[in-house]
Design an enzyme around this catalytic site. Structure first.
Site, PDB file in Angstrom:
ATOM      1  N   TYR A 182     111.794 -30.607  43.483  1.00  0.00           N
ATOM      2  CA  TYR A 182     113.190 -30.531  43.955  1.00  0.00           C
ATOM      3  C   TYR A 182     113.670 -29.083  44.021  1.00  0.00           C
ATOM      4  CZ  TYR A 182     113.192 -35.535  42.676  1.00  0.00           C
ATOM      5  OH  TYR A 182     112.889 -36.871  42.531  1.00  0.00           O
TER       6      TYR A 182
ATOM      7  N   HIS B 225     104.369 -37.039  39.622  1.00  0.00           N
ATOM      8  CA  HIS B 225     105.304 -37.394  40.701  1.00  0.00           C
ATOM      9  C   HIS B 225     104.723 -38.405  41.697  1.00  0.00           C
ATOM     10  CE1 HIS B 225     109.026 -35.517  42.786  1.00  0.00           C
ATOM     11  NE2 HIS B 225     108.889 -36.756  43.187  1.00  0.00           N
TER      12      HIS B 225
END
Ligand code: NAP
Length: 289
Positions: free
Chosen positions: A50, A113
Site C-alpha cells: 500500500y 499478501h
C-alpha cells in the site's frame, strides 16, 4: 461494545478494524488513520504494497503522543509483498523493513499478501519473525481453500488469520468453514464490496437496516461480524468511519442473516485470482528497489 476474538497464537484481535488500501497520499493516509483511531478503531490494516506504512506509523505515534490510545491497545497488521516472497530470508527482511517504516518494535499481525512466489519459504520467514518477537501473530491473505489446506497441512504454525474478499455478494461460506476447522479467523477485505453492486442502496440491506435505524453499509458489516468474520472497512470520510464502527448495538435475526447470504453471486467481481494476467501482474509488481 466492539467484540474481540482470541487468535490461535494467543493474542486478542478486535473484530473490526480500519483498512488503508488505496490511500497512497502520505498526508491523507496519516490524517485519516489518526481520525480512525480518534473515532475508536484500534486495528489498522496496512501492507508493504500500500506504500503507506510510514504514514500509518506517524498517525499511530501522534495518537499515542496525544493520549488517545497506547501501543498495547492497538492492533497493527501489515503484509509481506510477493516481491519479498522468494526465500525465508527475504520475507524476514521484509518484516524488518515494514517495522522500520512503521516505526514499531513489533507488529500484531504479519500476513503473506498472496499465495504466490515461494510462499512456503516466505511463511518460514514470518514464522521466524513470530518466534523472534517481531510480531504477535502471523497469517495469510487471499489463500483459497486448496492453498490454505496445503499450507496448514505442511507448516509448524497454523495461520491465525486468512484475509480474503468477503461481503454479501461473495459470501464464501465453505471457505470460511474450512478456515474455522483449522482455528483460523476469517477476515474480510472489501467488506463493503468496494462500493460495487450498488451495495449502499441495496434494497434488502436497506430494508433490514430500517428496522434497526442502520444504513445498508452497517447491515453488510454486521452480517459478516455476526458470522464470525473480522471486518476492516476503509473510508477517508470521518462520518463514514463513525457509521462503519457503529454496528455493535444491534443483532440480525437468523432470517435476516439468510436473506443477506442469499445475495451471493458465487464469484468475485473485484479480482480473479486464477487469471494468469492477474498473477503475472502481481508477480511483477515491485514495491521497493
Ligand atoms: P471496502 O472497505 O469494501 O470499501 C471501501 C469503499 O467504500 C471506499 O470507496 C469508501 O469510500 C466507501 N465507503 C466506506 N464506507 C462507506 C459508507 N458507510 N457509505 C458509503 N461509502 C462507504 O474496500 P477495501 O478498501 O478494498 O477493503 C477494506 C480493506 O481491506 C482495505 O482498506 C485493505 O486494508 C484491505 N484489503 C486487503 C486486500 C488483500 O489483498 N489482502 C485487498 C483489498 C483490501 P470513501 O473512502 O470515499 O469513504
Amino acid at each position: 461494545m466492539m467484540e474481540t476474538v482470541k487468535l490461535n497464537q494467543g493474542s486478542e484481535m478486535p473484530l473490526e478494524g480500519f483498512g488503508v488500501f488505496q490511500i497512497p497520499d502520505a498526508a491523507q493516509c496519516e490524517q485519516v488513520t489518526y481520525e480512525a483511531i480518534q473515532t475508536g478503531y484500534r486495528l489498522i490494516d496496512t501492507a508493504a504494497a500500500y506504500m503507506n506504512e510510514e504514514a500509518v506509523g506517524k498517525a499511530v505515534a501522534r495518537a499515542i503522543a496525544d493520549g488517545i490510545t497506547t501501543r498495547d491497545e492497538l492492533f497493527i497488521t501489515t503484509k509481506v509483498w510477493v516481491q519479498d516472497m522468494k526465500t525465508e530470508e527475504t520475507a524476514y527482511a521484509a518484516v524488518k523493513a515494514s517495522l522500520q517504516k512503521l516505526g514499531m518494535e513489533y507488529a500484531d499481525l504479519i500476513l503473506l499478501h498472496q499465495p504466490m512466489g515461494d510462499y512456503f519459504a516466505a511463511y518460514r520467514g514470518i514464522e521466524k519473525a513470530y518466534r523472534d518477537g517481531l510480531t504477535k501473530a502471523i497469517g495469510v491473505a487471499n489463500f483459497y481453500p486448496g492453498n490454505l489446506t496445503n499450507l496448514c497441512e505442511n507448516v509448524e504454525i497454523i495461520p491465525a488469520v486468512n484475509q480474503v474478499e468477503l461481503h454479501p455478494f461473495f459470501t464464501q461460506q465453505a471457505a470460511i468453514d474450512n478456515m474455522k476447522a483449522y482455528g483460523i479467523v476469517p477476515q474480510a477485505w472489501g467488506p463493503l464490496a468496494e462500493g460495487k453492486h450498488g451495495i449502499f442502496t441495496d434494497p434488502v440491506l436497506t430494508e433490514i437496516g430500517k428496522k434497526y435505524g442502520k444504513t445498508a453499509a452497517q447491515v453488510a458489516l454486521k452480517w459478516n461480524a455476526q458470522r464470525g468474520v473480522s471486518i476492516i472497512p476503509k473510508s477517508v470520510h470521518v462520518e463514514r468511519m463513525q457509521q462503519n464502527i457503529d454496528i455493535w448495538d444491534f443483532a440480525l435475526t437468523d432470517d435476516e442473516m439468510a436473506q443477506i447470504a442469499a445475495k451471493d453471486l458465487g464469484h468475485s467481481e473485484i479480482v480473479d485470482h486464477d487469471s494468469p494476467a492477474f498473477v503475472k501482474m502481481v508477480c511483477g509488481m515491485k514495491v521497493h528497489e
